[in-house]
Each structure stands twice: as C-alpha cells, then as structure tokens.
Design an enzyme around this catalytic site. Sequence first.
Site, mmCIF file in Angstrom:
data_model
loop_
_atom_site.group_PDB
_atom_site.id
_atom_site.type_symbol
_atom_site.label_atom_id
_atom_site.label_comp_id
_atom_site.label_asym_id
_atom_site.label_seq_id
_atom_site.Cartn_x
_atom_site.Cartn_y
_atom_site.Cartn_z
ATOM 1 N N HIS A 174 39.373 32.650 35.901
ATOM 2 C CA HIS A 174 38.589 33.867 35.642
ATOM 3 C C HIS A 174 39.439 35.003 35.092
ATOM 4 C CE1 HIS A 174 34.922 32.580 37.883
ATOM 5 N NE2 HIS A 174 35.798 31.866 38.546
ATOM 6 N N LYS A 203 32.271 49.158 36.697
ATOM 7 C CA LYS A 203 33.083 47.949 36.868
ATOM 8 C C LYS A 203 34.321 48.359 37.673
ATOM 9 C CE LYS A 203 33.042 47.717 32.411
ATOM 10 N NZ LYS A 203 33.015 46.462 31.643
ATOM 11 N N ARG A 204 35.131 47.420 38.110
ATOM 12 C CA ARG A 204 36.359 47.780 38.831
ATOM 13 C C ARG A 204 37.229 48.616 37.912
ATOM 14 N NH1 ARG A 204 37.708 45.426 44.009
ATOM 15 N NH2 ARG A 204 39.670 46.522 43.663
ATOM 16 N N LYS A 214 40.450 47.460 31.363
ATOM 17 C CA LYS A 214 39.012 47.718 31.110
ATOM 18 C C LYS A 214 38.848 49.063 30.380
ATOM 19 C CE LYS A 214 37.677 45.034 35.248
ATOM 20 N NZ LYS A 214 36.695 44.041 34.805
ATOM 21 N N THR A 224 30.348 40.294 33.270
ATOM 22 C CA THR A 224 28.964 39.887 33.582
ATOM 23 C C THR A 224 28.065 41.115 33.616
ATOM 24 O OG1 THR A 224 29.711 39.877 35.882
ATOM 25 C CG2 THR A 224 29.437 37.742 34.815
HETATM 26 C C1 26W Z 1 44.671 37.460 43.990
HETATM 27 C C2 26W Z 1 44.155 38.639 43.369
HETATM 28 C C3 26W Z 1 42.971 38.348 42.513
HETATM 29 C C4 26W Z 1 41.686 38.489 43.045
HETATM 30 C C5 26W Z 1 40.593 38.256 42.223
HETATM 31 C C6 26W Z 1 43.171 37.966 41.197
HETATM 32 C C7 26W Z 1 42.063 37.718 40.378
HETATM 33 C C8 26W Z 1 40.804 37.877 40.924
HETATM 34 C C9 26W Z 1 39.591 37.614 40.107
HETATM 35 C C10 26W Z 1 39.761 36.419 39.271
HETATM 36 C C11 26W Z 1 39.320 38.755 39.243
HETATM 37 C C12 26W Z 1 37.919 38.711 38.695
HETATM 38 O O1 26W Z 1 37.002 39.070 39.358
HETATM 39 N N1 26W Z 1 37.828 38.288 37.427
HETATM 40 C C13 26W Z 1 36.600 38.503 36.729
HETATM 41 O O2 26W Z 1 35.797 37.338 36.859
HETATM 42 C C14 26W Z 1 34.531 37.521 36.238
HETATM 43 C C15 26W Z 1 33.684 36.282 36.537
HETATM 44 O O3 26W Z 1 34.121 35.205 35.805
HETATM 45 C C16 26W Z 1 34.677 37.772 34.735
HETATM 46 O O4 26W Z 1 33.413 38.011 34.195
HETATM 47 C C17 26W Z 1 35.592 38.963 34.489
HETATM 48 O O5 26W Z 1 35.857 39.088 33.114
HETATM 49 C C18 26W Z 1 36.899 38.775 35.235
HETATM 50 O O6 26W Z 1 37.715 39.941 35.164
#
Ligand code: 26W
Length: 832
Positions: free
Chosen positions: A377, A567-568, A573, A677
Amino acid sequence: MSAQESTPAAASHPLALAPVAAPPASVDGFVREFLRNLNFERGVALSSSAPNDRYMALAYTVRDYLMARWLEDQARQRELQAKGVCYLSAEYLLGRQLDNNLLAARLTEVATEAMVACGIDIDELRQQEVEPGLGNGGLGRLAACFIDSLATMSVPSIGYGIRYEYGIFRQTFVDGQQVEQPDAWLTLGSPWEFPHPEAAQKIFFGGHTEKTTDEQGVETTTWVPGWHVLAVPYNYMVPGYHNGRVNTLRLWRAVASNAFDLRIFNSGDYEEAVRAQTFAENISKVLYPEDSTPQGKELRLQQQYFFVAASIADFLDHQLSADFDLENLPERVIFQLNDTHPVIAVPEFMRVLVDERGMEWDAAWAITQKCFAYTCHTLLPEALEVWPVDLLGRLLPRHLEIIYRINEEFLLEVRERFGDDELRIRNMSIISENPRSVRMAYLATVAGAKVNGVAELHSQLLREKVLPDFDEFYPGKFTNVTNGVTPRRFVRLANPGLAGLITEALGAGWTVDLERLRGLEAFAEDPEFRVKFAEVKRANKRILSDVLRERDGFVLNEDHLLDVMVKRLHEYKRQMLKLLHIVTEYEGIVSGRVEASSVQPRTFIFGAKAAPGYAMAKRIIHLINAVGSVVNDDPRVEGRLKVLFPPNYNVTLAERVIPAADLSEQISLAGKEASGTGNMKFALNGALTIGTDDGANVEIRELVGDDNFFLFGMTEPEVEALWAKGYKPAEFYQADSGLRRAIDLIASGAFSDGDRSVFEPVVSNLLYDDRFMVLADYSSYIAEQAKVDAAYGDQDAWTRASILNVARTGFFSSDRSIRDYIDRIWHTPPIL
Ligand code: 26W
C-alpha cells in the site's frame, strides 16, 4: 468459517437442529424486541433509561435480527468447506455500525417508526455511537470496505485483526496545535462485539529453540518459549447488503493466562501480583498512530505476531473439519496480507505445519506459497518495515530460524537463475546488512503467490522501481487491483439525497452494481435533473453546516465553492501546496493587487491527523490553523475566503463532508500516493477533482474525461527527471513572484503575531529541502485553480460535469476490487 465445535449431544438435539428464528420484522415486533433488550439486557425501564441505554438496546435489537442469518451463514460456510479468504489486517477503520447494520437488514424504516412509537428520536441514539477507530487512514478503511463487499458478494471470508482498547487518538487543537487524547472507545462498551473466551488461543513469545535428532536421524526443532499470553476473540457481524449473509470480523484481545498471582498478592506485593496482567494486556492496548514511518518498537512486533498466530491457530483449529488433509489447504484458504504488518504469519504458518503438524519442509513451503498473497500500500521507502534480527531473534527465535532457511533456499534459486551475481544476491536477500534486518516486503514477495499494488500506476512503479529484481525473478507474480470504496456507506448512507435521485432515475440495483451509474450520463444533459442534482448538493452543504456549527461552532456559507482536503497529514500529500494557494489568494486581496469582488468565494475545509512523532506534520497543522484564524478574522476578505479545520477527522466526519464538497483536493507529488480512496468517494458524490497524475487519480481522470477533471503538475517521469537533474526549490521561489509573495508573507510572521521563528522551520524546509516538490508544482496548480474559479462561475456546466463524475466512477466500487482479487489472486467464488 464458523464458531467452534459444539458437543455432539447438543448438536443432535432436535432444538439444535431447528433454525434460529429472527424476531418479526414489523414495527410492533421491533418495539417488543427493543423493550425486552432495554428492560432485560440493560436492566432499565424506558422511563428511567439514559440515551446510552436506549442506544445499546437498539443495537442489541438490530443484532437480534441479524443473529439468525449469522448463525445460519456460519453453519453453511462450515458445511460447504468452500475455499475462503482470511483477510489479515492490523487495522480496520470501521466507522459507526448502527446505520450500516440497519441498512443491510432492511430495518431502517421499521426501526425509525418503532423508536417513534416509543417516543424516541432515533437520530439522538445515532449520536451515541462511538466509532471504532481501529485504524490510521487509507489502509484501515480499505480493509473495512473490503469486508463489507466480501459479505455483500457472499464470499466465504473472515477478517482477522486486533481489538485495540484504544484506537486512533482523538485530535484536539490547543492554540491551533494538535494535541492527542486517548481514544477510550470502549468506556461505555460496544454493543456490536461478542467475546468468545472459550475460543482463546495461547500465544507464545521469547525463549529459545532446541534441535533433536530421532533414531532415524531426522532432526526436528522445538521452540521452548519464555512466556505466553492468551488471545481472546471478539466477533463482530459483517452483514451483506440485502443478501441475508453475515460474515465475521474476528478481533483479538490480549489477556494474561494467570491474570492474578495470589501467592505474590498474599506476600503483599500487590503490583507484582497483577504485573503479568498489565504486561499481557499491553499487547492489544493501543493502535500505533503511524501511517508511514514504522518506529520499530518491540510492542508493535508483539502485536503483529500476536494476532496472526491467533488467527492461524483459530483457522486450523476451528474452521477446518477434523479430518481435513492439510495438503489441501491451498484449495481451502488464501491468507491476504494487508501490507507487511501481518507477514510474520508466513514463518508462523511454516512453524505450525513443520514443527507442530510434522510436515516436511518442502511440502510445507509449497503449501505456504499457495496460501498467502501480499498487497503493498505504499511507495515510500521509509514505510517498508524492516525488523532487526536481534529483536526478532529474541522475541521469536524459531521464526528467525525459519526466515533464515526461507532466505537461504530462495537465494539458492536466485544463484541457479542468475549465477554468482553478488550484487543481485545482496539486493534481493530478505536479510539486509547494517544493521542486520529482515526486509518484510521481500519476505512477503518471496512467500506470496501474488503481489499486488493498489492502483495501475502504483503497481507499475512497484514492478519497475520498488521490487524490479523480484518482478524479473517471478514473472507473473506481480499484478494490480485498483482500490475501491463501498457504495453502501459512502453513497447510499452518507448521501441519501443523491442515492434517492439515482434510484429515481435508474432503479435501486446500483447499490450492488455500481457500474449502472453509467446510466446517469444521459441525465447530465437533462436541465431538470441538473437542477435536482444541484439542489441535493446544496442540501448536503446545509447538513454539513449544521454539523460543523454543532460540533465545532463553525459557520459554513453554502454559496461558497467548498474546496476540501481531508486525509492524513503527510508532506507527500502536500497540504502545504493547498495552503500556498490560500495564502496567494489572501495576499492578492489584502495587497490590493486583486479586487476582492473578482474572487470566487471559497471555503477551504481541512481534515487531517498527524502521527504524534511527525514534527513537521504537526507544524503544518499549526500553520494551517494560524493562516485560518488570520484569514477568517480579516474583514478585507470577509465573504471571499474562509478556512475551516474541524479537529478529529474520522469516518463519521468524512460521511458529512464528502457529500457537501464541490472540489476534491488530490494533489500529492506524482509517484507518491499509492492509490488514494478519498478521491473515489468525492467523485462518486459529485465533487470535481483537482489533482496530479498520481495513484488512482490517473484512472479517475481516464474514466471521467479530461473536461471533467482539473489536472495539473508534473507526471511521475517528470518528477524523476527533475530529481535526477538536481531539484533546487529556491530557484522556483526566485522565478515566481506570486510564490515569493506567498512564502514571504508566511516567513514575515503575518500568521504568528509577527514572530518569524514559529514557522521558520516550515519555510526553510520548503526553500532548501522540499522533498515533495511543492514549489515546482506551484505555478501549474495556481493556474489550474484559476480554471476552477472560472468553471464554477457556470453552475449549470459545473453540475453537468459533476453528474458525469458520478456516472463514470462506478468502477471504484470495492465490489469490483473484490471481483478482481477473486479473478486474479484468490479464486474464491461466492457461495450463493
Ligand atoms: C508501520 C507504519 C505504517 C502504517 C501504515 C506504514 C504504512 C502504513 C499504511 C500502508 C499506510 C496507508 O494507509 N497507505 C495508504 O493505503 C491506501 C489503501 O490502499 C492507499 O489508498 C493510499 O494511497 C496509501 O497511502
């Protein structure tokens, strides 16, 4: 996928065979069930009940109507032993449950009338529900949309995760700065969960391994763990929409097996007596609020192993028939890894098959490679998890051994294919050096039957830039499944006005077949329909205005163009680019260079949480609030510019903001946002997008057409080229007077009572670092925003484009995503 075995005697009892009867779906029946729950479950009379009692009783009642289907469905899935999906995710951003469950069970009208019959306003009860914030952002919400689609499409599946006692922090603003409050979402209890302590699993940690060789010379390894906790499952209903199906979300809670040591207690050391309990409970205590940069904390790894080990044990112990031959596992289950967070499941699965079930290594590995698949992701290198071998080896010594062996055998294959290409070997090794660590994305890729990105561009970059060696080594392993969102929550429930209009025009089938929205294209040419459509948007603005007034004391001007960025908070972003646009508009008017009356009135809405440890993100939040308070109090721009930043952006607020929006800000640097999303939710609710060619924006633009999308900025290859050439943000500052004035105004202290030091770090970061090229894309962005102003001037044309956005984005239903996962990865056909 159903609950644990029942005793044979009970199972054959005539009553056990009788189907569970749901209460009568009539208003009277519902009233009776509600009062029974209020009196007997809550133990209060209607006259002396508190709002939370009434809410809980309503929730229990909805549960009762869904229970029969749930139990039937579980029994049926168990009986059929059809291949199913185990979705392993460390996060589920579920949102409020009441309305979704009422909708799924066709009970919304009945319940509303039943509450009226009891003299209760159901909306008052809705407000009682605390949303379970068991996720950070995109990844967690996607998991929630996916389990909704899996149930609605009757796919045998179970979602596994963690029942955090504290979810994502509650965001408050103190002097414009983010302050985190713990999210005690369980204080009043959650009516939607069913604890099953009888199905608890023992989860082991620490210790060491011992090798023994039997008389045949066969060596086996035994893990001698150091300590253990209990994983107690809590089941949540996942009702399908109008199909009578109810799947299960099983979230694990950590408790100590010997919660209380009486001996120590009697010795007077009370704290020591309960230390085991607190220590154990810590594992599922709180969600890690990072959504991009892992902190590498041991507790995080404990959380990951805890829930995947419990889930695998639960599946093997409770979901398979007693005589199931493990060789057939690939025909029975696919474990989908939601990013790398659950990938420790791979060595755990191997440990169980080899050490506990006595399977040969090769046979076990062959099964494992068919039973797992991995979804990535992210594109940010820093977001890819790596665990130092000393930490992993101390916490999970047997798993580290297994990972070493997996890597050994993998690198042997690489050598066979590419010879002694040491650089390639080092680049592909699951184990990286200095410090010696396990690259979880590599382990997931080696073990997974399939690896997918979450949007076309993302999957392409994954193959070409992030994991090119693996794409070459495993032809056909990499695929794409573009994300989606559930139309039940984000159109039908969040935007009943629009839903009514669509159903009036196309019939009701669109809710489970979103491509039918295409039928609205014709209505875009119908002036009457455009009027009705525009009225729905206005009504949604009025609803949002009431919510924001109630929630945050904000006043929303419904005549304004509503420009929304929710969004975050993350630098990639580029909330800073949005802020530079606002400051540019503001500076233009207050400097007198722009006639205020010539400016299209806009209200800018921000929603964004920053990871508590992400200092620059928190500074940007502070700056947004600082600019907001100056702009909102400046009479020179009164009625022209307004900045609103409601705190604590979450699913519930998204459901109010998105239907009211005119403009959706999707402005990440090309090549950084895996998919997004929110962009899909806005388009499906008729907002026009201003965005870069990044993530799923590309596919949205392709579908809605260039005339109905405000594209700006560099493409990913152009970003790479500028980076390669050497990007000097200060040059863009020098070259663009509008940009210079905007940045200078921030630097001047105009938004910090003249104190230049407050936002100096933000300004110098932009001028001398600007990793995400805000300055490079500024002029193109500002130019495109001018086109937005011009376009909004022709309301009828804007409405037409808005209708076409809704009509052409049915593709972004999470039902379509699930269909793609079934066709390309899972091969788990629905059981109808
Ligand atoms: C370990 C720290 C950590 C925690 C969460 C690293 C990465 C994440 C997630 C992968 C971050 C996340 O939420 N990514 C988002 O995922 C969405 C669903 O696929 C995408 O639509 C977003 O573009 C993406 O930033």
